[in-house]
Motif scaffolding. Sequence first.
Motif, PDB file in Angstrom:
ATOM      1  N   LYS A 149       0.824  -1.210   0.000  1.00  0.00           N
ATOM      2  CA  LYS A 149       0.000   0.000   0.000  1.00  0.00           C
ATOM      3  C   LYS A 149       0.861   1.264   0.000  1.00  0.00           C
ATOM      4  O   LYS A 149       0.490   2.292  -0.574  1.00  0.00           O
ATOM      5  N   GLN A 150       2.035   1.168   0.627  1.00  0.00           N
ATOM      6  CA  GLN A 150       2.944   2.313   0.655  1.00  0.00           C
ATOM      7  C   GLN A 150       3.494   2.630  -0.732  1.00  0.00           C
ATOM      8  O   GLN A 150       3.923   3.759  -0.987  1.00  0.00           O
ATOM      9  N   SER A 151       3.484   1.618  -1.621  1.00  0.00           N
ATOM     10  CA  SER A 151       3.997   1.817  -2.981  1.00  0.00           C
ATOM     11  C   SER A 151       2.906   2.162  -3.981  1.00  0.00           C
ATOM     12  O   SER A 151       3.191   2.459  -5.136  1.00  0.00           O
ATOM     13  N   PHE A 152       1.649   2.102  -3.530  1.00  0.00           N
ATOM     14  CA  PHE A 152       0.538   2.329  -4.446  1.00  0.00           C
ATOM     15  C   PHE A 152       0.303   3.813  -4.684  1.00  0.00           C
ATOM     16  O   PHE A 152       0.388   4.628  -3.768  1.00  0.00           O
ATOM     17  N   SER A 153      -0.015   4.157  -5.926  1.00  0.00           N
ATOM     18  CA  SER A 153      -0.403   5.521  -6.257  1.00  0.00           C
ATOM     19  C   SER A 153      -1.526   5.494  -7.281  1.00  0.00           C
ATOM     20  O   SER A 153      -1.452   4.761  -8.278  1.00  0.00           O
ATOM     21  N   ALA A 154      -2.546   6.275  -7.039  1.00  0.00           N
ATOM     22  CA  ALA A 154      -3.643   6.387  -7.997  1.00  0.00           C
ATOM     23  C   ALA A 154      -3.190   7.045  -9.295  1.00  0.00           C
ATOM     24  O   ALA A 154      -3.908   7.003 -10.298  1.00  0.00           O
ATOM     25  N   ASP A 155      -1.995   7.637  -9.277  1.00  0.00           N
ATOM     26  CA  ASP A 155      -1.453   8.297 -10.473  1.00  0.00           C
ATOM     27  C   ASP A 155      -0.584   7.371 -11.326  1.00  0.00           C
ATOM     28  O   ASP A 155      -0.019   7.813 -12.326  1.00  0.00           O
TER      29      ASP A 155
END
Length: 274
Positions: free
Chosen positions: A33-39
């Motif tokens: 989750k820390q590596s996730f980005s909606a961009d």
Amino acid sequence: MTSLNHSAEKKANDAHLLRLVTSVVQSAGMALKQSFSADNRPKDREDIAKKIASIDVISLDILRKSLSVALPHAQWVEDEEGTGTLPAGEWWVTDPVEGAINFIHGLQDWGITVTLVRDNEIVLTAVHLPMSDDTYTALRGEGAWLNDRRLQTSTKTHLNAAMVGTGQAMPNESDDTYRRMGMSLVAMLKAALVVHVSVPATLQLIQVAAGSQDIFWQYSQVRSGLLAGALLVSEAGGEVTDLQGAPWHLGSNSFLASTSSLVEQAAAVLTSIT
């Protein structure tokens, strides 16, 4: 030790192991989750492959480290796209980022799955969805759960009221598989209420187990995408068969998961496609 006591001890050990697996998938989810980005927006196929490999490593490192200690003799299925039966013994079948293609496109439909297979029987599974902080678990003979709520498949009895779905097992499948998928979509659009097409399979199968979707089918088979959902659906009171209605197993080349009252109706539609 009597066989009854031995069976009870094994069940207790598996229940303890499931609690550990649940904790491990949640830890992997926190790291991802820390590596996730909606961009997130990959540029091309090469970039897609690189991004998926980079997030797989994050999760797999956490899973391997803990599960190898928990069950040292268990073997590990290396091929996420592997199919068919496994050699005898205990095997960890995981998808370190199930729905990785969604993750790297900034979509929230992804998770982590870990399933233990013992002599080709699915024993336990845990599926964690970090973006909603939900965890689905199942232990053979002991039911299926969403967090602390027991799951139950839907009670619908008519296909024309059913929410149904399918999806690709992986890219670059055969022309014949694509042809049958297309024909099955047309058939189900006529027979069912709504048809949902998406990946990964597990995220549809958890909804079948929860009763918010009624049917899922697939013409090809990828172990890591079906095993977790198969156990969740069956432990939630549903049925898991091949498209001819025979009991599903790791060697089956098609897959149908459904609330029990709709299995025959769904199979009748899908078996008409050759």
